[in-house]
Design an enzyme around this catalytic site. Structure first.
Site, PDB file in Angstrom:
ATOM      1  N   HIS A  79      47.458  50.935  40.543  1.00  0.00           N
ATOM      2  CA  HIS A  79      46.660  49.711  40.575  1.00  0.00           C
ATOM      3  C   HIS A  79      46.373  49.290  42.019  1.00  0.00           C
ATOM      4  O   HIS A  79      45.266  48.813  42.332  1.00  0.00           O
ATOM      5  CB  HIS A  79      47.395  48.602  39.830  1.00  0.00           C
ATOM      6  CG  HIS A  79      46.756  47.254  39.964  1.00  0.00           C
ATOM      7  ND1 HIS A  79      47.286  46.268  40.762  1.00  0.00           N
ATOM      8  CD2 HIS A  79      45.628  46.735  39.410  1.00  0.00           C
ATOM      9  CE1 HIS A  79      46.519  45.187  40.698  1.00  0.00           C
ATOM     10  NE2 HIS A  79      45.507  45.443  39.896  1.00  0.00           N
ATOM     11  N   GLU A  82      43.531  51.190  43.361  1.00  0.00           N
ATOM     12  CA  GLU A  82      42.276  50.677  42.793  1.00  0.00           C
ATOM     13  C   GLU A  82      41.689  49.600  43.704  1.00  0.00           C
ATOM     14  O   GLU A  82      40.486  49.579  43.989  1.00  0.00           O
ATOM     15  CB  GLU A  82      42.524  50.117  41.394  1.00  0.00           C
ATOM     16  CG  GLU A  82      41.323  49.462  40.762  1.00  0.00           C
ATOM     17  CD  GLU A  82      41.689  48.347  39.803  1.00  0.00           C
ATOM     18  OE1 GLU A  82      41.130  47.236  39.934  1.00  0.00           O
ATOM     19  OE2 GLU A  82      42.537  48.591  38.916  1.00  0.00           O
ATOM     20  N   HIS A  83      42.543  48.703  44.177  1.00  0.00           N
ATOM     21  CA  HIS A  83      42.093  47.668  45.116  1.00  0.00           C
ATOM     22  C   HIS A  83      41.594  48.295  46.415  1.00  0.00           C
ATOM     23  O   HIS A  83      40.551  47.895  46.949  1.00  0.00           O
ATOM     24  CB  HIS A  83      43.249  46.711  45.428  1.00  0.00           C
ATOM     25  CG  HIS A  83      43.470  45.654  44.408  1.00  0.00           C
ATOM     26  ND1 HIS A  83      43.360  44.315  44.678  1.00  0.00           N
ATOM     27  CD2 HIS A  83      43.806  45.744  43.093  1.00  0.00           C
ATOM     28  CE1 HIS A  83      43.611  43.610  43.579  1.00  0.00           C
ATOM     29  NE2 HIS A  83      43.897  44.456  42.599  1.00  0.00           N
ATOM     30  N   GLU A 159      48.423  38.411  42.970  1.00  0.00           N
ATOM     31  CA  GLU A 159      47.931  38.646  41.612  1.00  0.00           C
ATOM     32  C   GLU A 159      49.099  38.733  40.639  1.00  0.00           C
ATOM     33  O   GLU A 159      49.062  38.163  39.541  1.00  0.00           O
ATOM     34  CB  GLU A 159      47.117  39.938  41.568  1.00  0.00           C
ATOM     35  CG  GLU A 159      46.573  40.281  40.181  1.00  0.00           C
ATOM     36  CD  GLU A 159      45.815  41.599  40.158  1.00  0.00           C
ATOM     37  OE1 GLU A 159      45.693  42.185  39.059  1.00  0.00           O
ATOM     38  OE2 GLU A 159      45.345  42.044  41.227  1.00  0.00           O
TER      39      GLU A 159
END
Length: 453
Positions: A79, A82-83, A159
């Site tokens: 993840h 992905e950023h 997040e």
């Protein structure tokens, strides 16, 4: 994200719901889509779904690597990368990719699951060559350094704070999932455990990128107002020059047989409404049975498909012991799938009443099966959802990308309506008896903390 195969799109866009009813009744079941496919010399799989109703296109790249592929102590790296894919390349400055998308009136985003990571742009069809060029660029030429990685790690940690650490439902979901998977990496959250996430480095991100981001580990999906052969040529032009890599064998620690029911109970002062859930784990040998999977998709619709489902009618409408109740089948996992029930009690009622009522419904289906009316309604509902999904070219791209990344085939997707139409009441009853074994379940209870100490 919990993607599901049961929401599909129909090939014939002019088909109406009544037309679908006639087709099902006459046993003339349409196939889904008419995809065109090819594989480039470097191993990139290309799927094109032509839809000429509007001059728009969805362009997606799916990498067959997700959170469940992470190494020990590196949770969250899938993840996190992905950023980082929205940072710069050798030709684009950090953030420039997104600025170009916005300048050209497009939409973009990305998402990570346990089994894959995907990136997409929704744009006017004349912009497809531009965005294909940019997506291919960051497949091969991403530039990562401490200046880019450090601040983005803080973004991901924030997040996690907002979605999980400051949310009792999010924390409970993590604990519940960890109890369901004692060994398999599905028990680790996609965003990662905080203590491991905090220690991720620039080199960790570079290593993950070099290991998995390659054309022979990716699927390109293009859906919209395009010609398949022209898309294939564009793909060869932009993605074709990227070299394939030696991919690691996709080996995961598998879940040992579950022999005892597990219970997870969590209390939190922020909880106002108690909730209950129970998850049943599917053995891998049953996961490999495609017919059994289709039967469980139909059973999921019968049990939890809206206000006409057995759970809603029984617990909310008739007995009035729940303010909400439902069920769903996680059909999209590569490895062990789960079938989940959930509910919250209405005023004056308890979690124990909900659990008892759900078990009564399960036992009744295991013993007496489902009615012809329930079976017929469930199959029609599933295929009606497929008709409505046709309204979105992105929906079509999502269906193909998620399904192919998780091991389904083109034939599985195209012939899904036929397979659903062939599910019988006996298939559903058999699936219920094989799935709902209390020894392979986890019960979760999220409760208000009334302790004043």
């Amino acid at each position: 994200m919990r993607p599901k195969l049961i929401v599909m799109s129909i090939l014939v866009s002019v088909m109406t719901f009544s037309g679908l009813q006639r087709a099902v009744g006459d046993e003339e079941i349409p196939k889904l889509f008419d995809p065109k496919t090819t594989v480039l010399e470097n191993g990139l799989e290309v799927v094109v779904i032509e839809d000429h109703r509007a001059p728009v296109v969805t362009h997606m790249v799916w990498y067959k690597a997700g959170a469940a592929d992470e190494a020990p102590l590196k949770s969250g790296i899938a993840h996190f990368l992905e950023h980082l894919m929205f940072k710069g390349t050798k030709t684009l400055k950090p953030g420039e990719f997104s600025k170009i998308v916005a300048k050209n009136g497009g939409q973009e985003n990305a998402f990570t699951s346990q089994d894959y990571t995907a990136y997409y742009q929704n744009v006017s069809v004349d912009k497809l060559p531009l965005f294909m060029e940019m997506e291919a660029d960051r497949m091969a030429n991403l530039v990562l350094n401490d200046e880019a990685v450090g601040p983005e790690l803080k973004v991901v940690l924030e997040e996690r704070s907002q979605r999980t650490d400051n949310n009792p439902g999010g924390l409970f979901g993590e604990q519940f999932q960890a109890a369901q998977y004692l060994a398999h990496p599905y028990g680790t959250p996609v965003i990662g455990w905080r203590q491991e996430l905090e220690k991720l480095t620039t080199q960790d991100a570079i290593d993950w990128y070099k290991k998995y981001y390659a054309p022979n580990n990716a699927i390109l999906i293009v859906a919209g107002d395009v010609d398949a052969e022209e898309v294939f040529e564009l793909a060869r032009e932009h993605y074709g020059p990227i070299a394939a890599v030696d991919l690691p064998e996709r080996k995961r620690v598998q879940e040992p047989p579950q022999l005892a029911k597990r219970v997870v109970e969590m209390k939190d002062k922020r909880v106002r409404q108690p909730s209950w859930r129970q998850s049943y784990l599917m053995p891998l040998d049953q996961k490999a049975d495609a017919k059994n999977n289709r039967a469980l998709e139909v059973l999921s619709e019968i049990l939890g498909g809206g206000t006409t489902s057995r759970l809603y009618r029984g617990l909310v409408v008739t007995d009035k012991i729940a303010s909400g109740a439902g069920a769903y089948f996680n059909s999209g996992n590569i490895d062990n799938s789960t079938f989940v029930f959930y509910g919250s009690p209405s005023s004056g009622h308890t979690l124990e009443e909900i659990e008892g009522a759900v078990h009564d419904i399960i036992t009744d289906i295991q013993t007496n099966g489902v009615t012809d009316a329930e079976l017929d309604r469930a199959r029609r509902n599933l295929m009606a959802e497929a008709v409505y999904a046709r309204d979105s070219v992105r929906g079509a791209a999502n269906i193909f990308g998620a399904s192919l990344a998780n091991g389904e085939t083109i034939d599985d997707i195209v012939n899904w309506p036929q397979h659903i139409s062939e599910v019988t009441a006996e298939d559903v009853q058999k699936a219920a008896n094989s799935m709902f074994d209390e020894r392979r379940s986890v019960v979760g209870r999220l409760l208000p903390d009334t302790d004043e100490s």
